[in-house]
Design a protein around this motif. Structure first.
Motif, PDB file in Angstrom:
ATOM      1  N   UNK A 515      68.833 -11.287  31.430  1.00 18.56           N
ATOM      2  CA  UNK A 515      69.632 -12.428  31.860  1.00 18.56           C
ATOM      3  C   UNK A 515      69.748 -12.506  33.369  1.00 18.56           C
ATOM      4  N   UNK A 516      69.565 -11.391  34.043  1.00 18.43           N
ATOM      5  CA  UNK A 516      69.701 -11.379  35.494  1.00 18.43           C
ATOM      6  C   UNK A 516      68.605 -12.201  36.178  1.00 18.43           C
ATOM      7  N   UNK A 517      67.480 -12.425  35.501  1.00 18.52           N
ATOM      8  CA  UNK A 517      66.424 -13.236  36.111  1.00 18.52           C
ATOM      9  C   UNK A 517      66.908 -14.653  36.369  1.00 18.52           C
ATOM     10  N   UNK A 518      67.566 -15.227  35.403  1.00 22.00           N
ATOM     11  CA  UNK A 518      68.099 -16.581  35.583  1.00 22.00           C
ATOM     12  C   UNK A 518      69.223 -16.582  36.618  1.00 22.00           C
ATOM     13  N   UNK A 519      70.016 -15.507  36.647  1.00 17.21           N
ATOM     14  CA  UNK A 519      71.082 -15.409  37.652  1.00 17.21           C
ATOM     15  C   UNK A 519      70.495 -15.348  39.050  1.00 17.21           C
ATOM     16  N   UNK A 520      69.402 -14.610  39.231  1.00 20.39           N
ATOM     17  CA  UNK A 520      68.734 -14.578  40.533  1.00 20.39           C
ATOM     18  C   UNK A 520      68.251 -15.974  40.928  1.00 20.39           C
ATOM     19  N   UNK A 521      67.719 -16.713  39.965  1.00 25.87           N
ATOM     20  CA  UNK A 521      67.255 -18.068  40.263  1.00 25.87           C
ATOM     21  C   UNK A 521      68.410 -18.951  40.727  1.00 25.87           C
ATOM     22  N   UNK A 522      69.562 -18.855  40.069  1.00 27.04           N
ATOM     23  CA  UNK A 522      70.721 -19.651  40.468  1.00 27.04           C
ATOM     24  C   UNK A 522      71.219 -19.253  41.857  1.00 27.04           C
ATOM     25  N   UNK A 523      71.219 -17.957  42.134  1.00 22.04           N
ATOM     26  CA  UNK A 523      71.684 -17.487  43.438  1.00 22.04           C
ATOM     27  C   UNK A 523      70.748 -17.962  44.546  1.00 22.04           C
ATOM     28  N   UNK A 524      69.438 -17.932  44.295  1.00 21.04           N
ATOM     29  CA  UNK A 524      68.493 -18.451  45.285  1.00 21.04           C
ATOM     30  C   UNK A 524      68.695 -19.952  45.497  1.00 21.04           C
ATOM     31  N   UNK A 525      68.962 -20.677  44.441  1.00 21.55           N
ATOM     32  CA  UNK A 525      69.213 -22.115  44.588  1.00 21.55           C
ATOM     33  C   UNK A 525      70.445 -22.367  45.459  1.00 21.55           C
ATOM     34  N   UNK A 526      71.488 -21.572  45.257  1.00 22.71           N
ATOM     35  CA  UNK A 526      72.671 -21.714  46.109  1.00 22.71           C
ATOM     36  C   UNK A 526      72.342 -21.405  47.571  1.00 22.71           C
ATOM     37  N   UNK A 527      71.468 -20.437  47.787  1.00 23.09           N
ATOM     38  CA  UNK A 527      71.076 -20.103  49.156  1.00 23.09           C
ATOM     39  C   UNK A 527      70.241 -21.212  49.784  1.00 23.09           C
ATOM     40  N   UNK A 528      69.375 -21.849  48.972  1.00 24.82           N
ATOM     41  CA  UNK A 528      68.539 -22.925  49.509  1.00 24.82           C
ATOM     42  C   UNK A 528      69.383 -24.104  49.990  1.00 24.82           C
ATOM     43  N   UNK A 529      70.541 -24.298  49.388  1.00 27.72           N
ATOM     44  CA  UNK A 529      71.415 -25.403  49.801  1.00 27.72           C
ATOM     45  C   UNK A 529      72.053 -25.152  51.164  1.00 27.72           C
ATOM     46  N   UNK A 530      71.953 -23.921  51.654  1.00 31.41           N
ATOM     47  CA  UNK A 530      72.560 -23.561  52.936  1.00 31.41           C
ATOM     48  C   UNK A 530      71.520 -23.421  54.046  1.00 31.41           C
ATOM     49  N   UNK A 531      70.317 -24.004  53.831  1.00 29.25           N
ATOM     50  CA  UNK A 531      69.268 -23.888  54.840  1.00 29.25           C
ATOM     51  C   UNK A 531      69.688 -24.496  56.186  1.00 29.25           C
TER      52      UNK A 531
END
Length: 674
Positions: A515-531
């Motif tokens: 399940x952590x794979x999907x969590x990593x994807x969500x966390x990266x998406x949150x980081x991309x919004x802060x570019x």
């Protein structure tokens, strides 16, 4: 009248003599005045019915002590539990009968103890505690006597029986709870008995000067007691701080019996100690090396002076212990130690089932925690009390209110944790822990869960150590695994120089918890919004972290689908992120086929595409294909930015993989169906 007056004077005189014989003259004068007054008055009662004390008794009929030379001194207040000891309540036949019944019940259950009956025997003993017919203190005393007789004989080491026996006791401890205090009672008794044997052995060695030939070393009781303490720690009844404190105390003395006990600790709970606190283990290895060299040199000097054999620890024995500790520090496990660890792990699983059965019971409180006490806490019970027992008195000596002497020095290294003052292992460990806690506050770890995860990640020795601590802390289950991923990505982004430690730990976590794979994807998406606000250093660190996960097949390129790659609108951090990401990927892959597989990974299979084609129109199929839009975006970025990269040199791996990637982006998913 004169006769009656004389009788009365005589009666009063006798009373006065009995009560205060040292003042006869005063009594006579008072009696004369009383004679004058009473002789005039009429008697209002019958003299025959008047009570007068018998000689040797007071007014209430109590016998008076004949020794009147000293006045009676006030006695000191004696608490009720001490009164029972003075009154020798053990001679009470009713209590003796109860103790015999308790002993019989314990023996009947423990005599049938085996691997198959472990849980049933533990439940039966818990039933004795919960019956309410017997005092918990009496049961604890009999249980300890049973353990001492069965597990600590003087003629042999009970290495086979101790793991099973203590596993049963641990199950009883966790099922009974904190009310009976059975765990603390047994740990206290084991440490006190062990230290009593050690002190006698050391004093014998110092008096004879011969370590190996001393008859007291033939006794196996210290070894058996140490093994009991090791398995109390293995089964989480005692905390690792107690074991490390025991190890330090043994190193300070460093006689033959101390070395023997240290080898037992390394063999039976060394791997568990390494998992719980690897930093403390490193410090202990260095301490052992220094201490062994000091002892060996001093022994040689004494031997040269008087010519007698004063060898306390032989160099070969010390070197063997140092090599064992070094192997443990480097995680090199011997076959014998592996077998011991597997047996302990099996019993821990059984104890875990007992814990689960208790915690799932409605209305039951949480299980007892490991006892975070030190050896000095137990040795100072008579002067300070038991702070770990709820409701017990405890005298704190931190601010000059305690007992002076050696116990004061042990309280100088203290800190307050969970509302309890506990002794720290050393100043170095304290400073490191304080730094991590301050760093956690600086990084806005504002919840207990995030703070604990941060301390585990930042305070671990390596990836394996951090992963094992996270698993034992049960933070990779349920919703807490989201916080683990968020803290991990945050720490990686805040590093001034990229640290591959976070990437390896992320890979282990994804392999352990899917399940952590999907969590990593969500966390990266949150980081991309802060570019827009992201610094270049953080973007570079996150790019290398994502590249590592992509290379090891933990994530796929779908994680990039929310990034807008139009050259005019891309923030600088986004350009840095994608440039470093694809540069790292193209330099890591030696075979171009790996690049093709990277771009195909995450796409729907031929069967899925065919099924979709049957269910919807062709226009809908193209509109719903997000993967094609992602490939187009990646293709635009690669041709606009990476083709002009200085790494794009003829015949280089980077250039070959770049061309393969652009070609893979131009290949549509429908082509795979043809």
């Amino acid at each position: 009248d004169e006769i009656n007056a004389k009788n009365k004077v005589g009666g009063n005189t006798s009373d006065q003599e009995l009560s205060d014989p040292g003042e006869e003259s005063d009594s006579e004068s008072e009696n004369e005045s009383a004679d004058d007054s009473d002789s005039v008055e009429e008697r209002d009662h019958d003299e025959e019915d008047t009570y007068r004390p018998v000689t040797g008794q007071d007014l209430y009929g109590n016998t008076i002590d004949n020794d009147n030379s000293q006045e009676t001194k006030p006695t000191k207040y004696i608490p009720p539990h001490m009164r029972r000891k003075q009154m020798q309540v053990d001679d009470d036949p009713e209590r003796q009968e109860k103790l015999r019944v308790i002993q019989k019940l314990l023996n009947n259950n423990l005599n049938r103890l085996s691997d198959n009956t472990l849980e049933s025997v533990a439940r039966a003993i818990v039933g004795i505690y919960n019956s309410g017919e017997y005092s918990s203190r009496d049961i604890n005393e009999k249980y300890w006597k049973n353990i001492l007789v069965t597990l600590a004989p003087s003629h042999m080491i009970m290495s086979t029986l101790i793991p099973l026996y203590i596993a049963c006791f641990s199950g009883v401890h966790f099922q009974v709870g904190d009310m009976a205090q059975v765990g603390g009672y047994i740990v206290e008794k084991v440490v006190l008995d062990l230290w009593d044997h050690l002190n006698r052995a050391r004093s014998k060695i110092s008096s004879t000067g011969l370590g190996g030939s001393d008859p007291i070393h033939s006794s196996k009781q210290p070894s058996n007691l140490m093994m009991v303490l090791c398995y109390l720690y293995n089964y989480n009844v005692a905390h690792c701080s107690l074991m490390y404190d025991v190890v330090r105390k043994l190193i300070e003395s460093f006689t033959e019996i101390d070395v023997e006990l240290l080898l037992l600790i390394l063999s039976h709970c060394g791997s568990q100690l390494r998992n719980d606190d690897p930093t403390a283990l490193k410090d202990i290895v260095l301490l052992v090396q220094d201490r062994s060299m000091e002892v060996i040199k001093s022994n040689k000097t004494r031997h040269e002076k008087d010519g007698q054999n004063h060898s306390i620890v032989t160099s070969s024995r010390a070197q063997f212990m140092i090599s064992a500790m070094t192997d443990l520090k480097n995680n090199k496990r011997r076959s014998k130690d592996v077998a011991i660890a597997e047996k302990a792990s099996h019993y821990r699983r059984v104890i875990g089932r007992m814990k689960s059965a208790v915690t799932s019971t409605p209305g039951r409180t949480a299980e007892p925690k490991s006892l975070r006490i030190t050896v000095q806490d137990i040795l100072d019970i008579e002067t300070k009390g038991r702070w770990w027992v709820v409701g017990a008195s405890w005298k704190n000596a931190l601010h000059g209110q305690g007992v002076s002497g050696p116990s004061q020095s042990s309280t100088s290294k203290t800190e307050e944790a969970d509302g309890v003052v506990a002794q720290l292992p050393d100043k170095k460990g304290k400073s490191k822990e304080d730094k991590i806690l301050k760093l956690a506050a600086k990084q806005r770890m504002n919840t207990d869960l995030r703070r604990n995860i941060f301390c585990i990640i930042m305070g671990s020795d390596d990836c394996q150590d951090a992963f094992e601590k996270l698993v034992r802390a049960s933070v990779l289950r349920g919703k807490s695994e989201r916080e683990v991923v968020r803290v991990l990505v945050h720490c990686c982004g805040q590093e001034k120089v990229y640290n591959p430690y976070y990437a390896h730990l992320s890979k282990r976590i994804c392999s352990f918890q899917n399940k952590c794979k999907f969590t990593f994807q969500l966390v990266f998406w949150d980081s991309f919004k802060q570019f827009e606000e992201m610094k270049a250093r953080k973007a570079a660190n996150l790019a290398k972290l994502l590249a590592h996960l992509l290379i090891h097949n933990q994530l796929n390129l779908n994680v990039l689908k929310i990034i807008e790659t139009s050259p005019d609108k891309m923030p600088e951090a986004a350009v840095i992120f994608l440039t470093i990401l694809f540069s790292t990927l193209f330099e890591a892959y030696e075979d171009s086929e790996d690049v093709v597989n990277l771009f195909r990974r995450g796409e729907p299979s031929k069967e899925q595409l065919a099924k979709r084609a049957e269910e919807m129109d062709e226009d809908d199929l193209f509109d719903s294909n997000d993967r094609s839009a992602l490939k187009d975006s990646i293709s635009v970025f690669l041709m606009h930015y990476l083709e002009n990269s200085p790494k794009n040199v003829k015949k280089s791996t980077f250039r070959r993989n770049l061309k393969t990637a652009i070609k893979a982006c131009e290949t549509d998913s429908l082509d795979y169906m043809m």
